[in-house]
Design a protein around this motif. Structure first.
Motif, PDB file in Angstrom:
ATOM      1  N   GLN A 123       0.435  -1.450  -0.060  1.00  9.74           N
ATOM      2  CA  GLN A 123       0.316  -0.117  -0.234  1.00  9.74           C
ATOM      3  C   GLN A 123       0.794   0.976   0.583  1.00  9.74           C
ATOM      4  N   GLY A 124       1.759   0.587   0.226  1.00  8.12           N
ATOM      5  CA  GLY A 124       3.229   2.130  -0.694  1.00  8.12           C
ATOM      6  C   GLY A 124       3.431   2.844   1.596  1.00  8.12           C
ATOM      7  N   ARG A 125       2.742   1.976   2.708  1.00  4.86           N
ATOM      8  CA  ARG A 125       3.304   2.315   4.445  1.00  4.86           C
ATOM      9  C   ARG A 125       4.528   2.337   4.194  1.00  4.86           C
ATOM     10  N   ARG A 126       5.191   3.492   4.953  1.00  7.09           N
ATOM     11  CA  ARG A 126       6.531   2.941   5.279  1.00  7.09           C
ATOM     12  C   ARG A 126       6.590   2.301   7.150  1.00  7.09           C
ATOM     13  N   VAL A 127       7.132   0.908   6.449  1.00  4.13           N
ATOM     14  CA  VAL A 127       6.750  -0.084   7.666  1.00  4.13           C
ATOM     15  C   VAL A 127       7.504  -0.742   8.146  1.00  4.13           C
ATOM     16  N   TYR A 128       8.095  -0.692   9.578  1.00  2.00           N
ATOM     17  CA  TYR A 128       9.227  -1.609  10.159  1.00  2.00           C
ATOM     18  C   TYR A 128       8.719  -2.560  10.873  1.00  2.00           C
ATOM     19  N   VAL A 129       9.637  -3.756  11.071  1.00  2.00           N
ATOM     20  CA  VAL A 129       9.278  -4.721  12.108  1.00  2.00           C
ATOM     21  C   VAL A 129      10.400  -4.682  13.392  1.00  2.00           C
ATOM     22  N   LEU A 130       9.152  -4.602  14.305  1.00  2.00           N
ATOM     23  CA  LEU A 130      10.641  -4.578  15.413  1.00  2.00           C
ATOM     24  C   LEU A 130      10.023  -6.054  16.292  1.00  2.00           C
ATOM     25  N   CYS A 131      11.714  -7.122  15.929  1.00  2.00           N
ATOM     26  CA  CYS A 131      11.168  -8.417  16.689  1.00  2.00           C
ATOM     27  C   CYS A 131      12.209  -9.155  16.987  1.00  2.00           C
ATOM     28  N   GLU A 132      12.693 -10.067  17.566  1.00  2.00           N
ATOM     29  CA  GLU A 132      13.734 -10.155  18.127  1.00  2.00           C
ATOM     30  C   GLU A 132      14.263 -10.820  16.659  1.00  2.00           C
ATOM     31  N   SER A 133      15.857 -11.307  16.995  1.00  2.00           N
ATOM     32  CA  SER A 133      16.649 -11.142  16.189  1.00  2.00           C
ATOM     33  C   SER A 133      16.931 -12.718  15.565  1.00  2.00           C
ATOM     34  N   VAL A 137      14.281  -3.565   9.649  1.00  2.00           N
ATOM     35  CA  VAL A 137      14.158  -4.316  10.561  1.00  2.00           C
ATOM     36  C   VAL A 137      14.627  -3.372  11.895  1.00  2.00           C
ATOM     37  N   LEU A 138      13.856  -3.339  12.980  1.00  2.00           N
ATOM     38  CA  LEU A 138      14.327  -2.985  14.577  1.00  2.00           C
ATOM     39  C   LEU A 138      14.761  -4.336  14.782  1.00  2.00           C
ATOM     40  N   ASP A 139      16.186  -4.368  15.542  1.00  2.00           N
ATOM     41  CA  ASP A 139      16.250  -5.493  16.209  1.00  2.00           C
ATOM     42  C   ASP A 139      16.098  -5.885  17.637  1.00  2.00           C
ATOM     43  N   LEU A 140      15.722  -6.576  17.904  1.00  2.00           N
ATOM     44  CA  LEU A 140      15.725  -6.337  19.283  1.00  2.00           C
ATOM     45  C   LEU A 140      16.322  -7.210  20.683  1.00  2.00           C
ATOM     46  N   GLY A 141      17.417  -8.284  20.164  1.00  2.00           N
ATOM     47  CA  GLY A 141      18.363  -8.819  20.134  1.00  2.00           C
ATOM     48  C   GLY A 141      17.724 -10.082  20.707  1.00  2.00           C
ATOM     49  N   ALA A 142      18.517 -11.048  21.529  1.00  2.00           N
ATOM     50  CA  ALA A 142      17.985 -12.159  21.574  1.00  2.00           C
ATOM     51  C   ALA A 142      17.639 -12.348  23.073  1.00  2.00           C
ATOM     52  N   SER A 143      18.639 -11.872  24.124  1.00  2.00           N
ATOM     53  CA  SER A 143      18.869 -11.720  25.729  1.00  2.00           C
ATOM     54  C   SER A 143      17.055 -11.017  26.023  1.00  2.00           C
ATOM     55  N   PRO A 144      16.474 -11.363  27.426  1.00  2.00           N
ATOM     56  CA  PRO A 144      15.641 -10.212  27.890  1.00  2.00           C
ATOM     57  C   PRO A 144      16.106  -8.978  28.240  1.00  2.00           C
ATOM     58  N   GLU A 145      17.478  -9.409  28.678  1.00  2.00           N
ATOM     59  CA  GLU A 145      17.937  -8.028  29.007  1.00  2.00           C
ATOM     60  C   GLU A 145      18.517  -7.311  27.608  1.00  2.00           C
ATOM     61  N   GLU A 146      19.193  -7.725  26.640  1.00  2.00           N
ATOM     62  CA  GLU A 146      19.670  -6.848  25.093  1.00  2.00           C
ATOM     63  C   GLU A 146      17.738  -6.496  25.186  1.00  2.00           C
ATOM     64  N   MET A 147      16.917  -7.006  24.888  1.00  2.00           N
ATOM     65  CA  MET A 147      15.406  -6.776  25.191  1.00  2.00           C
ATOM     66  C   MET A 147      15.611  -5.407  25.137  1.00  2.00           C
ATOM     67  N   ALA A 148      15.149  -5.447  26.852  1.00  2.00           N
ATOM     68  CA  ALA A 148      14.979  -4.297  27.238  1.00  2.00           C
ATOM     69  C   ALA A 148      16.155  -3.213  27.676  1.00  2.00           C
ATOM     70  N   ALA A 149      17.251  -3.912  26.990  1.00  2.00           N
ATOM     71  CA  ALA A 149      17.855  -2.215  26.664  1.00  2.00           C
ATOM     72  C   ALA A 149      17.745  -1.662  24.908  1.00  2.00           C
ATOM     73  N   ARG A 150      17.016  -2.615  24.230  1.00  2.00           N
ATOM     74  CA  ARG A 150      17.116  -1.827  22.952  1.00  2.00           C
ATOM     75  C   ARG A 150      15.590  -1.361  23.244  1.00  2.00           C
ATOM     76  N   LEU A 151      14.489  -1.748  23.485  1.00  2.00           N
ATOM     77  CA  LEU A 151      12.750  -1.562  23.336  1.00  2.00           C
ATOM     78  C   LEU A 151      12.767   0.027  22.569  1.00  2.00           C
ATOM     79  N   TYR A 152      13.086   0.333  24.009  1.00  2.00           N
ATOM     80  CA  TYR A 152      12.663   2.182  24.229  1.00  2.00           C
ATOM     81  C   TYR A 152      14.069   2.901  22.616  1.00  2.00           C
ATOM     82  N   SER A 153      14.814   2.452  22.257  1.00  2.00           N
ATOM     83  CA  SER A 153      15.610   2.865  21.797  1.00  2.00           C
ATOM     84  C   SER A 153      15.317   3.296  20.340  1.00  2.00           C
ATOM     85  N   LEU A 154      14.687   1.683  20.028  1.00  2.00           N
ATOM     86  CA  LEU A 154      14.134   1.653  19.140  1.00  2.00           C
ATOM     87  C   LEU A 154      12.880   1.807  18.383  1.00  2.00           C
TER      88      LEU A 154
END
Ligand code: AMP
Ligand code: MG
Length: 329
Positions: free
Chosen positions: A254-264, A275-292
């Protein structure tokens, strides 16, 4: 008002203290997210925080103190298990809710007879709190309902022109807000999940509840009822990665600018540049979530997020923030 960002030095600390003593607010780093601090003893200073953020008046604030501060001067610290939690987890990302002695402004707790106390472990936070040697009331340093800030630049983009000083202590390593735990009862009860997990508290003191508000009941942690942590773009949360891919493709068509936020592990299903890559471990995901989420809102019309399957330990906190970020009004 001009907003300046300064590294933590004797000069910037002296400036921070003078701002606080005049009833103003200063942003400072912690190991979880950046806080917006003001003198907890002053009604005007605390009101100022609510005004700057546009925060609802019934969502209480956490009081931050340095490691050497006498908690007993602020709260009734009378439960033996609470002393164990303090010993084991403080300084660190655990906020304890005690019965208040009523020393700080009543506006901090919005009229509740309890007071939430946190002793952050970030060296810059400790330096700041020791230097001012005050109980500092501080919510996250963002406009209310927006994603919490995990860098000085994030604070600047939300609060530029509304505060005069941001103390820059680099990127926050933890990434999601502290665990909030009520220690007024017979055993601890988690009111908000975070980096100190239920399992960690249980292994320290044997028993730990997790508060779930019942329909119609007055909530014990008023912040829980508000929309929170939301990016400025649209968000859609999926449990099934294949359904997320279908949505992604259809939005792109549809021409929308779409990104995906997901685990590696799901990243390779999508073109790498989206891709907005959250990483693999829970700690990594916590550390990256808000920046992403903040990165995503700048480039995307829609973020398609895939909910991780794991839900124990630190993941409980990550899932809570992800769900709230993706929830509608
Ligand atoms: P924030 O400042 O945005 O990190 O939010 C602080 C959180 O702590 C909110 O969820 C509040 O509801 C919670 N909180 C602060 N003080 C109390 C208190 N006295 N009793 C229960 N929850 C509290
Ligand atoms: Mg907040």
């Amino acid at each position: 008002m001009e907003t300046i960002i300064q590294k933590i030095t004797q000069d910037s600390l002296a400036l921070a203290k003078s701002i606080l003593l005049q009833g103003g607010a200063v942003a400072f780093p912690t190991e979880t997210v950046y806080g917006l601090g003001a003198d907890a003893r002053s009604d005007e200073a605390v009101e100022n925080i609510y005004r700057i953020k546009g925060r609802p008046q019934d969502n209480p604030l956490i009081v931050h103190v340095h490691c050497g501060y006498d908690l007993n001067s602020l709260v009734y610290d009378d439960k033996p298990y609470a002393a164990v939690l303090r010993e084991k987890f403080l300084p660190g990302p655990l906020t304890l809710v005690y019965r208040s002695r009523g020393i700080v402004s009543k506006k901090v707790s919005c009229g509740l007879d309890t007071l939430a106390i946190r002793v952050p472990s970030h060296p810059g936070a400790q330096e700041f709190l020791r230097y001012v040697d005050l109980p500092v009331a501080a919510p996250s340093a963002n406009i209310s309902k927006h994603v919490s800030p995990v860098s000085a630049e994030h604070v600047y983009s939300d609060l530029n022109g509304r505060i005069s000083l941001i103390l820059d202590g680099g990127a926050c390593s933890g990434g999601i807000e502290s665990t909030v735990c009520d220690v007024t009862g017979d055993y601890p009860v988690i009111l908000r999940q975070g980096l100190v997990s239920r399992e960690m508290i249980e292994s320290a003191v044997g028993k730990c509840g997790v508060y779930v508000p019942k329909a119609g009941e007055q909530v014990r942690s008023p912040g829980m009822k508000y929309k929170h942590y939301a990016p400025k773009c649209e968000t859609r949360l999926f449990d099934d990665p294949k359904a997320a891919l279908k949505e992604f493709d259809s939005l792109q068509a549809q021409g929308r600018r779409v990104y995906v936020l997901c685990e590696s592990k799901y990243a390779k299903m999508f073109a790498a540049e989206y891709v907005l890559d959250l990483g693999a471990s829970p700690e990594e995901m916590a550390a990256r979530l808000y920046s992403l989420l903040r990165q995503g809102e700048k480039v995307a019309d829609v973020i398609v997020a895939i909910r991780p399957k794991e839900s124990d330990g630190v993941m409980a906190g990550v899932l809570n923030r992800l769900s709230k970020a993706c929830a509608g009004e």
